[in-house]
Design a protein around this motif. Structure first.
Motif, PDB file in Angstrom:
ATOM      1  N   UNK A  49      38.243  33.789  43.589  1.00 56.92           N
ATOM      2  CA  UNK A  49      37.501  34.833  44.298  1.00 56.92           C
ATOM      3  C   UNK A  49      36.010  34.723  43.979  1.00 56.92           C
ATOM      4  N   UNK A  50      35.700  34.363  42.732  1.00 58.33           N
ATOM      5  CA  UNK A  50      34.279  34.249  42.350  1.00 58.33           C
ATOM      6  C   UNK A  50      33.613  33.135  43.161  1.00 58.33           C
ATOM      7  N   UNK A  51      34.302  31.995  43.321  1.00 57.34           N
ATOM      8  CA  UNK A  51      33.714  30.888  44.098  1.00 57.34           C
ATOM      9  C   UNK A  51      33.581  31.267  45.569  1.00 57.34           C
ATOM     10  N   UNK A  52      34.554  31.992  46.090  1.00 57.63           N
ATOM     11  CA  UNK A  52      34.485  32.419  47.496  1.00 57.63           C
ATOM     12  C   UNK A  52      33.307  33.376  47.699  1.00 57.63           C
ATOM     13  N   UNK A  72      34.795  35.499  56.966  1.00 54.27           N
ATOM     14  CA  UNK A  72      35.998  35.972  56.266  1.00 54.27           C
ATOM     15  C   UNK A  72      36.458  34.803  55.403  1.00 54.27           C
ATOM     16  N   UNK A  73      36.439  34.996  54.108  1.00 55.21           N
ATOM     17  CA  UNK A  73      36.619  33.872  53.184  1.00 55.21           C
ATOM     18  C   UNK A  73      38.102  33.612  52.884  1.00 55.21           C
ATOM     19  N   UNK A  94      35.970  40.432  50.713  1.00 57.42           N
ATOM     20  CA  UNK A  94      35.452  39.288  51.479  1.00 57.42           C
ATOM     21  C   UNK A  94      36.549  38.305  51.853  1.00 57.42           C
ATOM     22  N   UNK A  95      37.690  38.367  51.149  1.00 59.15           N
ATOM     23  CA  UNK A  95      38.725  37.330  51.303  1.00 59.15           C
ATOM     24  C   UNK A  95      39.861  37.811  52.195  1.00 59.15           C
ATOM     25  N   UNK A  96      40.223  36.980  53.170  1.00 61.44           N
ATOM     26  CA  UNK A  96      41.241  37.421  54.132  1.00 61.44           C
ATOM     27  C   UNK A  96      42.522  36.606  54.061  1.00 61.44           C
TER      28      UNK A  96
END
Ligand code: DOR
Ligand code: ZN
Length: 346
Positions: A49-52, A72-73, A94-96
């Motif tokens: 998640x940190x890299x995204x 949408x990451x 941010x992540x889908x």
């Protein structure tokens, strides 16, 4: 001039890459899409998640001031992805979703999954968190012919997966075969598919008869015409399980026109005009809006966009090439006529 107005589309599958080419990739798609699901197959891949979140920041920094665009990451699933990684991804706004690349299946997939057996707890966590799984659906078994890899993946991996995780939301990406159309149509709720413009427009004859056209080489590879026809029927059917995902994937002209050319077609410059052409040929322009702008948002449980996009039916030429960092990309339909064009918003 005929004109249609549709809800602003989204792109549920795109490759934006990284670094100085983000200027090109991000602003091309932001011309017509409000949101895009950004693939994580960078080198190295986006695994946490940190890299995204950091990648998201770089994408937003490349977006021109006057544009509105929401990336949408996604995370890149590896043999080492843990339930804790999933929990952190699911907690991020941010992540889908999480992308499964079978190791060796395509561009930058070396770090992909070698087998699902040890990933069961991770998949269970995705099901529990309701985080969708996005799948590149091809086996990599060297004994399987490249044209059969998608169908074999359904048989060996996807069918059992859909059963074992009965509420996991799954998107079979960039489908290319009648087999995939049938599988997704007949599957339980929560199983859907994206379809690219190139798989609706071209078949393997277009790529191979009279000479090899490397700019049509993508993965999964173009199939025979009968499969293209099945994809066209699915896309224009009004079935909400099938929606837009361009898989726009830039590679420089040097890496495509090579003795061992890269896989990927760049379509972000003209995706909606290309889809419109297909829907018009099928006599289903009235179904275009749901495919480009409704069904994907519904599946991902996002609000449909409220603003609109105008398309005008007017022949125009696609560019011969697009500047891409210090090199160039030959986009889909380069130098040839497009039947539709986007009308800039007033
Ligand atoms: O043709 C493709 N290009 N298929 C993929 O799965 C990956 C993509 C890329 O990243 O270039
Ligand atoms: Zn892709």
């Amino acid at each position: 001039m005929p004109r249609i107005t549709i809800t602003r589309p989204d792109d549920w599958h795109i490759h934006l890459r990284d670094g100085d080419v983000l200027d090109r990739t991000v602003n091309d798609v932001a011309l017509w899409a409000h949101r895009a699901v950004v693939m994580p197959n960078l080198t190295p891949p986006v695994k946490t998640a940190a890299e995204a979140t950091q990648y998201h920041t770089r994408i937003m920094a490349a977006l021109a001031d006057n544009k509105r665009f929401e990336p949408l990451m996604t995370l890149y699933l590896t043999d080492a992805t843990t339930p804790q990684d999933i929990k952190e991804a699911s907690d991020s706004e941010l992540i889908c979703g999480v992308k499964l690349y079978p190791a060796g299946a395509t561009t930058n997939s070396a770090a992909g999954v070698t087998g699902l057996e040890t990933l069961k707890p991770t998949l269970a966590a995705m099901q529990e968190c309701d985080l969708p799984l996005l799948i590149h659906g091809e086996v990599t078994d060297p004994d399987v012919d490249i044209f059969d890899r998608e169908a074999k993946f359904i048989e060996r991996t996807l069918g059992p997966l859909v059963e074992e995780f009965p509420t996991l939301r799954i998107i079979l990406e960039h489908i290319t075969t009648q087999d995939s159309v049938d599988f997704v149509s007949e599957s339980r709720a929560g199983v859907a598919a994206t379809i690219t413009p190139q798989h609706l427009l071209f078949d393997r004859n277009d790529m191979l008869v009279g000479g090899i056209r490397p700019h049509l080489f993508c993965l999964p590879i173009l199939k025979r015409r009968q499969h293209k026809e099945a994809l066209r029927s699915a896309a224009t059917s009004g079935n909400p399980k099938f929606f837009i995902g361009t898989d726009s994937a830039p590679h420089t002209v040097e890496t495509k026109e090579s003795a061992c050319g890269c896989a990927g077609c760049y379509s972000a410059h003209a995706a909606i005009p290309l889809y419109a052409e297909v829907f018009e040929e099928e006599g289903c322009l009235d179904k275009l809006e749901a495919f480009t702008s409704h069904f994907g948002a519904d599946f991902y449980r996002k609000a449909r966009n409220e603003d609109t996009l105008d398309l005008v039916r007017q022949d125009n030429l696609a560019p011969d090439y697009l500047t891409f960092g210090s090199s160039s990309v030959i986009p889909l339909r380069a130098g040839e006529s497009l039947r539709w064009r986007l009308e800039p918003s007033q």
